[in-house]
Design a protein around this motif. Structure first.
Motif, PDB file in Angstrom:
ATOM      1  N   PRO A 118       0.826  -1.207   0.000  1.00  0.00           N
ATOM      2  CA  PRO A 118       0.000   0.000   0.000  1.00  0.00           C
ATOM      3  C   PRO A 118       0.859   1.254   0.000  1.00  0.00           C
ATOM      4  CG  PRO A 118      -0.011  -1.054   2.164  1.00  0.00           C
ATOM      5  CD  PRO A 118       0.681  -1.991   1.225  1.00  0.00           C
ATOM      6  N   ARG A 119       0.434   2.209  -0.847  1.00  0.00           N
ATOM      7  CA  ARG A 119       1.204   3.452  -0.935  1.00  0.00           C
ATOM      8  C   ARG A 119       0.315   4.601  -1.395  1.00  0.00           C
ATOM      9  NH1 ARG A 119       5.854   2.023  -4.640  1.00  0.00           N
ATOM     10  NH2 ARG A 119       5.450  -0.058  -3.850  1.00  0.00           N
ATOM     11  N   VAL A 120       0.568   5.761  -0.835  1.00  0.00           N
ATOM     12  CA  VAL A 120      -0.009   7.017  -1.312  1.00  0.00           C
ATOM     13  C   VAL A 120       1.135   8.021  -1.384  1.00  0.00           C
ATOM     14  CG1 VAL A 120      -2.314   6.584  -0.371  1.00  0.00           C
ATOM     15  CG2 VAL A 120      -0.585   7.735   1.048  1.00  0.00           C
ATOM     16  N   HIS A 121       0.814   9.223  -1.861  1.00  0.00           N
ATOM     17  CA  HIS A 121       1.849  10.252  -1.947  1.00  0.00           C
ATOM     18  C   HIS A 121       1.533  11.401  -0.992  1.00  0.00           C
ATOM     19  CE1 HIS A 121       2.636   7.930  -5.593  1.00  0.00           C
ATOM     20  NE2 HIS A 121       3.874   8.378  -5.476  1.00  0.00           N
ATOM     21  N   LEU A 122       2.478  12.266  -0.819  1.00  0.00           N
ATOM     22  CA  LEU A 122       2.349  13.324   0.185  1.00  0.00           C
ATOM     23  C   LEU A 122       1.072  14.137   0.020  1.00  0.00           C
ATOM     24  CD1 LEU A 122       6.040  14.617   0.303  1.00  0.00           C
ATOM     25  CD2 LEU A 122       4.802  13.505   2.170  1.00  0.00           C
ATOM     26  N   HIS A 123       0.691  14.374  -1.211  1.00  0.00           N
ATOM     27  CA  HIS A 123      -0.463  15.247  -1.446  1.00  0.00           C
ATOM     28  C   HIS A 123      -1.717  14.459  -1.833  1.00  0.00           C
ATOM     29  CE1 HIS A 123       2.214  18.616  -1.004  1.00  0.00           C
ATOM     30  NE2 HIS A 123       3.020  18.132  -1.938  1.00  0.00           N
ATOM     31  N   SER A 124      -1.706  13.168  -1.581  1.00  0.00           N
ATOM     32  CA  SER A 124      -2.905  12.368  -1.837  1.00  0.00           C
ATOM     33  C   SER A 124      -4.017  12.815  -0.895  1.00  0.00           C
ATOM     34  CB  SER A 124      -2.610  10.886  -1.611  1.00  0.00           C
ATOM     35  OG  SER A 124      -1.672  10.415  -2.546  1.00  0.00           O
ATOM     36  N   PRO A 125      -5.243  12.997  -1.401  1.00  0.00           N
ATOM     37  CA  PRO A 125      -6.345  13.432  -0.537  1.00  0.00           C
ATOM     38  C   PRO A 125      -6.763  12.329   0.438  1.00  0.00           C
ATOM     39  CG  PRO A 125      -7.148  12.903  -2.735  1.00  0.00           C
ATOM     40  CD  PRO A 125      -5.651  12.854  -2.808  1.00  0.00           C
ATOM     41  N   LEU A 126      -7.512  12.721   1.456  1.00  0.00           N
ATOM     42  CA  LEU A 126      -7.911  11.802   2.514  1.00  0.00           C
ATOM     43  C   LEU A 126      -8.675  10.595   1.961  1.00  0.00           C
ATOM     44  CD1 LEU A 126      -8.187  11.074   5.512  1.00  0.00           C
ATOM     45  CD2 LEU A 126     -10.212  12.554   5.591  1.00  0.00           C
ATOM     46  N   GLN A 127      -9.580  10.838   1.007  1.00  0.00           N
ATOM     47  CA  GLN A 127     -10.366   9.740   0.454  1.00  0.00           C
ATOM     48  C   GLN A 127      -9.471   8.665  -0.159  1.00  0.00           C
ATOM     49  OE1 GLN A 127     -13.152  10.866  -2.580  1.00  0.00           O
ATOM     50  NE2 GLN A 127     -14.172   8.873  -2.598  1.00  0.00           N
ATOM     51  N   GLU A 128      -8.428   9.095  -0.854  1.00  0.00           N
ATOM     52  CA  GLU A 128      -7.491   8.140  -1.468  1.00  0.00           C
ATOM     53  C   GLU A 128      -6.745   7.357  -0.398  1.00  0.00           C
ATOM     54  OE1 GLU A 128      -3.436   8.263  -4.193  1.00  0.00           O
ATOM     55  OE2 GLU A 128      -4.942   9.849  -4.469  1.00  0.00           O
ATOM     56  N   VAL A 129      -6.375   8.023   0.686  1.00  0.00           N
ATOM     57  CA  VAL A 129      -5.678   7.357   1.786  1.00  0.00           C
ATOM     58  C   VAL A 129      -6.566   6.267   2.389  1.00  0.00           C
ATOM     59  CG1 VAL A 129      -4.723   7.649   4.100  1.00  0.00           C
ATOM     60  CG2 VAL A 129      -4.251   9.364   2.327  1.00  0.00           C
ATOM     61  N   ILE A 130      -7.836   6.621   2.640  1.00  0.00           N
ATOM     62  CA  ILE A 130      -8.767   5.665   3.247  1.00  0.00           C
ATOM     63  C   ILE A 130      -8.967   4.456   2.325  1.00  0.00           C
ATOM     64  CG2 ILE A 130     -11.154   5.313   4.004  1.00  0.00           C
ATOM     65  CD1 ILE A 130     -11.145   8.236   4.943  1.00  0.00           C
ATOM     66  N   LEU A 131      -9.149   4.734   1.039  1.00  0.00           N
ATOM     67  CA  LEU A 131      -9.359   3.644   0.082  1.00  0.00           C
ATOM     68  C   LEU A 131      -8.137   2.732  -0.002  1.00  0.00           C
ATOM     69  CD1 LEU A 131     -11.228   5.513  -2.811  1.00  0.00           C
ATOM     70  CD2 LEU A 131     -12.160   3.792  -1.254  1.00  0.00           C
ATOM     71  N   GLU A 132      -6.956   3.298   0.053  1.00  0.00           N
ATOM     72  CA  GLU A 132      -5.734   2.488  -0.045  1.00  0.00           C
ATOM     73  C   GLU A 132      -5.577   1.592   1.179  1.00  0.00           C
ATOM     74  OE1 GLU A 132      -2.012   1.434  -2.054  1.00  0.00           O
ATOM     75  OE2 GLU A 132      -4.024   2.121  -2.596  1.00  0.00           O
ATOM     76  N   ILE A 133      -5.812   2.150   2.344  1.00  0.00           N
ATOM     77  CA  ILE A 133      -5.714   1.346   3.570  1.00  0.00           C
ATOM     78  C   ILE A 133      -6.777   0.261   3.572  1.00  0.00           C
ATOM     79  CG2 ILE A 133      -6.011   1.404   6.076  1.00  0.00           C
ATOM     80  CD1 ILE A 133      -4.688   4.132   6.107  1.00  0.00           C
ATOM     81  N   SER A 134      -7.987   0.631   3.143  1.00  0.00           N
ATOM     82  CA  SER A 134      -9.090  -0.332   3.156  1.00  0.00           C
ATOM     83  C   SER A 134      -8.884  -1.446   2.130  1.00  0.00           C
ATOM     84  CB  SER A 134     -10.407   0.404   2.885  1.00  0.00           C
ATOM     85  OG  SER A 134     -11.478  -0.509   2.818  1.00  0.00           O
ATOM     86  N   SER A 135      -8.469  -1.108   0.939  1.00  0.00           N
ATOM     87  CA  SER A 135      -8.365  -2.098  -0.141  1.00  0.00           C
ATOM     88  C   SER A 135      -7.220  -3.080   0.070  1.00  0.00           C
ATOM     89  CB  SER A 135      -8.197  -1.392  -1.489  1.00  0.00           C
ATOM     90  OG  SER A 135      -6.978  -0.660  -1.524  1.00  0.00           O
ATOM     91  N   LYS A 136      -6.144  -2.621   0.671  1.00  0.00           N
ATOM     92  CA  LYS A 136      -4.988  -3.509   0.886  1.00  0.00           C
ATOM     93  C   LYS A 136      -5.137  -4.322   2.175  1.00  0.00           C
ATOM     94  CE  LYS A 136      -2.788  -2.034  -2.765  1.00  0.00           C
ATOM     95  NZ  LYS A 136      -3.623  -0.906  -3.228  1.00  0.00           N
ATOM     96  N   MET A 137      -6.064  -3.941   3.027  1.00  0.00           N
ATOM     97  CA  MET A 137      -6.448  -4.715   4.217  1.00  0.00           C
ATOM     98  C   MET A 137      -5.275  -5.012   5.164  1.00  0.00           C
ATOM     99  SD  MET A 137      -9.328  -7.348   2.709  1.00  0.00           S
ATOM    100  CE  MET A 137      -8.213  -8.113   1.552  1.00  0.00           C
ATOM    101  N   LEU A 138      -4.364  -4.064   5.301  1.00  0.00           N
ATOM    102  CA  LEU A 138      -3.251  -4.213   6.235  1.00  0.00           C
ATOM    103  C   LEU A 138      -3.294  -3.178   7.355  1.00  0.00           C
ATOM    104  CD1 LEU A 138      -0.368  -4.928   3.686  1.00  0.00           C
ATOM    105  CD2 LEU A 138      -1.359  -6.538   5.317  1.00  0.00           C
TER     106      LEU A 138
END
Length: 324
Positions: free
Chosen positions: A213-233
């Motif tokens: 799982p990875r996001v970037h410094l300026h990734s919005p909150l929604q993208e962060v939540i989706l990344e954490i949720s989808s990778k399930m870690l």
């Protein structure tokens, strides 16, 4: 068998351990020139150590053989009774033979010893009677004399077999140090089970089973939540524009952010990430990852290949593999 007398179970058990502990401690006086020579002969031999014995000593011999084989000294067990019915063929020209016996005068031992000597192989006696036939005929003697058995009748092999076992361990440990046998060597002979995994399983072997799982410094909150949720870690790494690791966001970070009642439409990964995340290199042993998690009271580590982020190792990975 019916119990006929009242006993104090705890006292009997403690007395047994005291007697056996004293016997093991007493073996120190028997670590002599013969013991040192035995270690050298076994360490330098081009063949194997053939261990033999009868009765309870045979069982101890099998354990000693197992210890030696697992720690880099080739060994095999030959039962003294079977030896005179064909198993003598197990002994090869370059082997060393070690015979284990409390009395040193068992009928099978008296038959076996001359046959072994006729082959010309060095014969080491691990014996509890240094005046015995076996002791007199042996090349070297490892003295395992005990003053008494823990058995109340002084009959059942208890203290004597404990002494044999301890002397075998002393021999094995000396050979480990002689050969410079390492934990890495040990792992080669123990690939199965939890012990083997602790010695050879690496972080990268476990982290590769997950998406990274990875996001970037300026990734919005929604993208962060989706990344954490989808990778399930329960976590995601935060990377900068050069794809270098900048931080980490856990589901706990998200909960703490939401508790602050701040406007979430402008929140980016940079605003909620923790800097200086705990990391581990992919080539480190998985057991080291466990120690690091325990040290910092966390459940996951970011995995790096040199400085490049490549994934996650989670506490559940270690539990699944039986490391814990």
């Amino acid at each position: 068998m019916k119990k006929t007398t009242a006993i104090n179970i705890s006292e009997t058990a403690k007395r047994t351990l005291q007697v056996e502990a004293a016997a093991i401690n007493g073996l120190q006086q028997f670590i002599d020139h013969d013991f040192e020579q035995a270690v050298e002969i076994i360490a330098r031999c081009a063949g194997r150590l053939v261990v033999t014995g009868i009765g309870k000593s045979a069982i101890i011999g099998q354990k000693i053989v197992a210890t030696l084989n697992s720690t880099g000294t080739p060994a095999l067990f030959m039962h003294a009774a079977d030896a005179i019915h064909g198993d003598l063929g197990m002994i090869q020209q370059d082997d060393v033979v070690m015979c284990i016996s409390k009395s040193g005068s068992s009928p099978e031992i008296k038959v076996l010893v001359p046959l072994v000597k006729s082959f010309g192989n060095p014969l080491i006696a691990m014996v509890g009677n240094t005046s015995s036939y076996l002791a007199r005929e042996a090349t070297l003697v490892l003295n395992t004399t005990v003053t008494q058995e823990a058995c109340p009748n002084n009959l059942a092999p208890t203290t004597s077999t404990t002494a044999q076992l301890a002397m075998g361990d002393a021999l094995a440990v000396c050979l480990i140090e002689w050969h410079g046998f390492t934990a890495a060597d040990f792992a080669k002979f123990h690939p199965g089970g939890t012990l083997g995994k602790k010695l050879y399983l690496k972080v990268g072997d476990l982290s590769r089973h997950h998406q990274a799982p990875r996001v970037h410094l300026h990734s919005p909150l929604q993208e962060v939540i989706l990344e954490i949720s989808s990778k399930m870690l329960g976590v995601t790494a935060v990377l900068d524009e050069q794809e270098q690791l900048s931080g980490i966001i856990t589901d706990g970070d998200l909960r703490r952010m939401l508790e602050k009642n701040i406007a979430t439409d402008t929140v980016t990964a940079k605003d909620i990430m923790s800097t200086h995340p705990k990391v581990i290199q992919k080539d480190e042993l998985a057991i080291n990852a466990l120690e690091k998690m325990r040290q910092h009271d966390i459940t996951q580590l970011l995995v790096l290949e040199d400085k490049r982020y490549i994934g996650i190792i989670h506490l559940h990975d270690l539990i699944r593999e039986g490391i814990i």
